[in-house]
Motif scaffolding. Structure first.
Motif, mmCIF file in Angstrom:
data_model
loop_
_atom_site.group_PDB
_atom_site.id
_atom_site.type_symbol
_atom_site.label_atom_id
_atom_site.label_comp_id
_atom_site.label_asym_id
_atom_site.label_seq_id
_atom_site.Cartn_x
_atom_site.Cartn_y
_atom_site.Cartn_z
ATOM 1 N N ALA A 25 0.834 -1.206 0.000
ATOM 2 C CA ALA A 25 0.000 0.000 0.000
ATOM 3 C C ALA A 25 0.871 1.259 0.000
ATOM 4 O O ALA A 25 0.613 2.205 -0.745
ATOM 5 N N TRP A 26 1.912 1.278 0.846
ATOM 6 C CA TRP A 26 2.821 2.435 0.852
ATOM 7 C C TRP A 26 3.486 2.594 -0.507
ATOM 8 O O TRP A 26 3.678 3.723 -0.985
ATOM 9 N N ALA B 132 7.482 2.096 2.871
ATOM 10 C CA ALA B 132 7.363 0.767 2.271
ATOM 11 C C ALA B 132 8.588 -0.076 2.612
ATOM 12 O O ALA B 132 8.472 -1.244 3.015
ATOM 13 N N ILE B 133 9.772 0.513 2.484
ATOM 14 C CA ILE B 133 11.000 -0.225 2.790
ATOM 15 C C ILE B 133 11.014 -0.654 4.252
ATOM 16 O O ILE B 133 11.412 -1.780 4.582
ATOM 17 N N GLY C 205 12.858 -4.419 -3.134
ATOM 18 C CA GLY C 205 13.603 -4.128 -4.347
ATOM 19 C C GLY C 205 12.901 -3.087 -5.196
ATOM 20 O O GLY C 205 13.534 -2.159 -5.733
ATOM 21 N N LYS C 206 11.588 -3.202 -5.342
ATOM 22 C CA LYS C 206 10.834 -2.220 -6.127
ATOM 23 C C LYS C 206 10.907 -0.838 -5.487
ATOM 24 O O LYS C 206 11.050 0.182 -6.183
ATOM 25 N N ALA C 207 10.781 -0.800 -4.147
ATOM 26 C CA ALA C 207 10.834 0.492 -3.453
ATOM 27 C C ALA C 207 12.223 1.109 -3.581
ATOM 28 O O ALA C 207 12.363 2.319 -3.789
ATOM 29 N N ARG C 208 13.267 0.283 -3.446
ATOM 30 C CA ARG C 208 14.624 0.809 -3.576
ATOM 31 C C ARG C 208 14.890 1.310 -4.992
ATOM 32 O O ARG C 208 15.552 2.345 -5.189
ATOM 33 N N ALA C 209 14.385 0.600 -5.981
ATOM 34 C CA ALA C 209 14.558 1.054 -7.366
ATOM 35 C C ALA C 209 13.856 2.394 -7.570
ATOM 36 O O ALA C 209 14.359 3.264 -8.292
ATOM 37 N N ALA C 210 12.694 2.565 -6.947
ATOM 38 C CA ALA C 210 11.955 3.824 -7.079
ATOM 39 C C ALA C 210 12.723 4.993 -6.471
ATOM 40 O O ALA C 210 12.551 6.136 -6.891
ATOM 41 N N ASP D 186 18.348 -7.196 -3.826
ATOM 42 C CA ASP D 186 17.066 -7.767 -3.400
ATOM 43 C C ASP D 186 16.493 -8.689 -4.464
ATOM 44 O O ASP D 186 15.983 -9.773 -4.160
ATOM 45 N N PHE D 187 16.550 -8.270 -5.720
ATOM 46 C CA PHE D 187 16.011 -9.112 -6.794
ATOM 47 C C PHE D 187 16.846 -10.384 -6.965
ATOM 48 O O PHE D 187 16.303 -11.442 -7.312
ATOM 49 N N ASN D 188 18.152 -10.282 -6.707
ATOM 50 C CA ASN D 188 18.977 -11.493 -6.724
ATOM 51 C C ASN D 188 18.458 -12.518 -5.715
ATOM 52 O O ASN D 188 18.379 -13.718 -5.999
ATOM 53 N N ARG D 189 18.112 -12.024 -4.537
ATOM 54 C CA ARG D 189 17.603 -12.910 -3.479
ATOM 55 C C ARG D 189 16.253 -13.509 -3.888
ATOM 56 O O ARG D 189 15.989 -14.697 -3.650
#
Length: 469
Positions: A218-219, A228-229, A250-255, A265-268
């Protein structure tokens, strides 16, 4: 004693500005409004006071006019700003396990802004957590009616037989390793391929972790990336092998343009779920922005093979080919993405940029027009269209100069955004100020600087920029 209703209204309005949940302020302002004969305003404040403090029911209706001695009835007025504030509080409550409190806030937000798709979508999630599948499905359908771009975003709530979620193979979870224990070997789940509420519900054994995942989602939807993170961090603490915690983070960090950590994160995620196409798409996009174009292409191709109907996989391929300098292949990939999802404004914008690189300005303008049709308030789309029109030669020399200025403004905004993402707010403000000086009538320059000024605590400056925007 002299009574000053107008002064009282100003005072209570200021209190409400500082604390929009102060029932006493609404109650007292309703009395002052009634003394001035502003009964509609008084009724509205009275209703708000009762909403915030149900114990006040019946305490302020007696002085309002009504038929046959009955209280006057006022329909709740639309208040999108307060609704947004309530939505933020609802997301916070949801991320901290307060489902009942979140539902109350979602209800209030909907009453104040009945056309807010986010409110129905959020309440759908909260109702799902409460076990109210019918209510969740109804809210989800209503959210889609209000915002067609949400089609498919929560339809999984309706999947399965007799109202049960569609079956997702169980994911064996390992308990968090203690400091003295040896790390447990990760057992990849080859069948974990979905990013749906049903998958999250069935793969997440800890109810608190599930609520944190949904709160983080949601965040993320609202653009509150730091919050969100924080939610996803807690998921990972509770369940170190939960792919949704890493995927969301990962999505939040990319943003926030923290691409290195996003890729980690995506590697994990891929380690935990090697056939999860969305993880490859997201990692590919992060690699594009990290100048690993060949690695990005490999990830995008893998995503497309795993899920040939995944729009993001082909959008990812388009970005990678464009970064590699092959605008033709980029256009082809974006066209496939648009064929899969014709309502994705980002794909039209990206294809328009690739077409502009090939000097196909008519095609670029058509794509920018479609992107603006789907997201009319996007300043980037508007700026790109202006630049394409000017470059095409449809304007005089002054317009051509303006086009060069617009390109310079876009570069300044990008640099400012980069500093903002690194929390270097003074540097960001400096870049945004140069953009404002170059394009004083471009709203996006003022709103960007306002955001940075707000982070620095310069509320007067931020307010001035927002007013100008």
């Amino acid at each position: 004693m002299q009574v000053d209703p107008k002064g009282a209204i100003d005072t209570f309005s200021f209190v409400i500005h500082l604390d929009p949940y102060n029932a006493d302020a609404y109650y007292n302002r309703s009395i002052a409004e009634a003394l001035l004969g502003n009964f509609d305003l008084a009724v509205g404040d009275c209703r708000r006071a009762v909403e915030l403090d149900p114990k006040r029911t019946g305490t302020c209706w007696e002085y309002l006019p009504g038929e046959h001695g009955k209280p006057a009835v006022a329909q709740p007025s639309r208040d999108p700003a307060t609704a947004r504030t309530l939505l933020e509080r609802a997301q916070m409550r949801l991320s901290k396990y307060g489902v009942d409190g979140a539902l109350l806030d979602f209800d209030k937000a909907i009453s104040l802004d009945p056309k807010n798709a986010d409110a129905y979508f959020g309440r759908s999630r909260a109702r799902m957590l409460k076990g109210d599948r019918a209510g969740a499905a109804a809210d989800c359908r209503h959210a889609i009616e209000l915002d067609l771009k949400r089609t498919g975003s929560c339809s999984e709530q309706l999947a399965g037989d007799e109202g049960n979620p569609a079956t997702v193979p169980d994911l064996e979870q390992s308990k968090p390793a203690t400091a003295a224990a040896k790390p447990q070997t990760v057992r990849p789940n080859l069948t974990a391929t979905d990013d749906t509420l049903a998958a999250k519900s069935l793969e997440t054994k800890d109810p608190k972790a599930l609520e944190l995942i949904l709160g983080g989602d949601a965040w993320l939807d609202m653009g509150k990336y730091d919050k969100a993170i924080g939610a996803y961090d807690q998921v990972i603490v509770l369940d170190p092998d939960n792919r949704f915690g890493y995927f969301g983070r990962g999505k939040a960090r990319a943003a926030t343009r923290d691409y290195g950590q996003a890729i980690a994160d995506f590697n994990r995620v891929i380690q935990l779920a090697p056939n999860f196409a969305a993880a490859y798409s997201r990692r590919g996009l992060a690699k594009v922005t990290s100048s690993d174009v060949d690695g990005a292409l490999a990830d995008c191709d893998r995503a497309a093979k795993l899920d040939p109907k995944a729009r993001d996989a082909f959008y990812c391929k388009g970005m990678a080919w464009h970064a590699k300098g092959d605008a033709g292949r980029a256009i082809a990939a974006y066209s496939v993405a648009i064929g899969i999802d014709a309502r994705d404004d980002a794909s039209y914008y990206a294809r328009g940029m690739a077409r502009a690189d090939r000097k196909d300005y008519d095609g670029a303008i058509a794509d920018f027009d479609q992107a603006l049709k789907l997201d009319s308030g996007n300043a980037d789309y508007a700026v790109a269209r202006k630049a394409a029109v000017a470059t095409k030669g449809q304007s005089d020399e002054a317009d051509a100069a303006a086009s060069a200025d617009l390109r310079a403004v876009m570069a300044l905004l990008e640099r400012g955004d980069a500093f903002y993402a690194k929390r270097k707010y003074d540097r960001a403000i400096a870049e945004y100020s140069r953009a404002v000086a170059l394009a004083p009538n471009e709203p996006s320059t003022c709103s960007a600087r306002a955001r940075a000024r707000l982070q620095k605590g310069d509320y007067d400056g931020a307010l001035a920029d927002l007013d100008r925007a």
